[in-house]
Design a protein around this motif. Structure first.
Motif, PDB file in Angstrom:
ATOM      1  N   ALA A 151       2.040 -13.762   4.490  1.00 27.93           N
ATOM      2  CA  ALA A 151       0.662 -13.898   3.987  1.00 27.93           C
ATOM      3  C   ALA A 151       0.226 -12.714   3.124  1.00 27.93           C
ATOM      4  CB  ALA A 151      -0.303 -14.045   5.166  1.00 27.93           C
ATOM      5  N   LEU A 152       1.102 -11.750   2.915  1.00 23.66           N
ATOM      6  CA  LEU A 152       0.713 -10.555   2.157  1.00 23.66           C
ATOM      7  C   LEU A 152       0.602 -10.884   0.669  1.00 23.66           C
ATOM      8  CD1 LEU A 152       0.115  -7.568   2.759  1.00 23.66           C
ATOM      9  CD2 LEU A 152       2.481  -7.058   2.118  1.00 23.66           C
ATOM     10  N   GLU A 153      -0.529 -10.536   0.081  1.00 33.91           N
ATOM     11  CA  GLU A 153      -0.779 -10.819  -1.329  1.00 33.91           C
ATOM     12  C   GLU A 153      -0.455  -9.618  -2.203  1.00 33.91           C
ATOM     13  OE1 GLU A 153      -4.749 -12.205  -1.824  1.00 33.91           O
ATOM     14  OE2 GLU A 153      -4.597 -13.747  -0.278  1.00 33.91           O
ATOM     15  N   ALA A 154      -0.296  -9.863  -3.490  1.00 38.50           N
ATOM     16  CA  ALA A 154      -0.045  -8.782  -4.441  1.00 38.50           C
ATOM     17  C   ALA A 154      -1.208  -7.795  -4.406  1.00 38.50           C
ATOM     18  CB  ALA A 154       0.137  -9.347  -5.843  1.00 38.50           C
ATOM     19  N   GLY A 155      -0.870  -6.503  -4.356  1.00 43.17           N
ATOM     20  CA  GLY A 155      -1.892  -5.477  -4.289  1.00 43.17           C
ATOM     21  C   GLY A 155      -2.298  -5.111  -2.874  1.00 43.17           C
TER      22      GLY A 155
END
Length: 210
Positions: A151-155
């Motif tokens: 679930a980790l998003e860019a940034g």
């Protein structure tokens, strides 16, 4: 407790010259300390220990040293390697005591990297830590700690406090009260130009609205 079992001999010759002769004889010098006992200088078969240390679990398992008929349960605390040859130069072992908490380094395993939200958006996954120091009873020592970044998003980044720990295990860095360091563990760097594209899209939207 461990699949890693090694024969060791007490070493009486100490010094650089003695260590060099041992290495030429196919042995690796080591020292065993801890548990309020005197340190003991040892030698082990180099090839056997060198092959075993290729397994990541070697560094996060309780090992057994058979020393002159006595067994000691230990963990690896330090390894000195040859600067360019695939040889071990020296090892430090620490005794463990059943029922007594211990500190040990445990590797991190990251899963779902390619399928994470940020990676699918073109971001690059960056590991900022590859291992963490934990405190636990010997029986609770994990071989590794798994971190799911699906679930980790860019940034975005995950920090130490985000890690799900096995029961009975705590992170040493987070157990120091006000001096705790909640370090970043992994982050996803946005694709180059992504932020500029987002800003441009935002500007176009505002112009259209006007």
């Amino acid at each position: 407790m461990s699949d890693f079992n090694f024969d060791a001999q007490i070493r009486t010759e100490i010094g650089t010259g003695a260590s060099r002769r041992l290495r030429h004889a196919g042995l690796v010098p080591a020292v065993l300390y801890g548990a309020d006992k005197e340190p003991v200088s040892l030698t082990l078969d180099h090839n056997k220990i060198n092959k075993a240390q290729e397994n990541e679990a070697f560094y996060s398992h309780v090992l057994t040293l058979n020393i002159d008929g006595n067994s000691e349960e230990v963990i690896v605390k330090a390894v000195q390697r040859h600067p360019f040859k695939p040889k071990l130069m020296h090892l430090d072992f620490q005794r463990i005591v059943r029922g007594t908490a211990m500190n040990a380094s445990v590797p991190l395993h990251f899963i779902n990297e390619e399928d994470s939200v940020g990676a699918r958006a073109g971001g690059t996954v960056m590991h900022l830590l590859n291992e963490v120091e934990v405190r636990c009873l010997p029986k609770d020592l994990p071989e590794y700690i798994e971190i799911d970044i699906l679930a980790l998003e860019a940034g975005q980044s995950l920090h130490l406090h985000d890690i799900t720990l096995p029961q009975g295990v705590e992170l040493v860095a987070l157990s120091k009260g006000e001096d705790s360091q909640d370090l970043s563990v992994v982050t996803i760097k946005p694709a180059k130009g992504a932020s500029e594209d987002d800003d441009a899209e935002g500007a176009d939207s505002e112009t259209t609205e006007e």
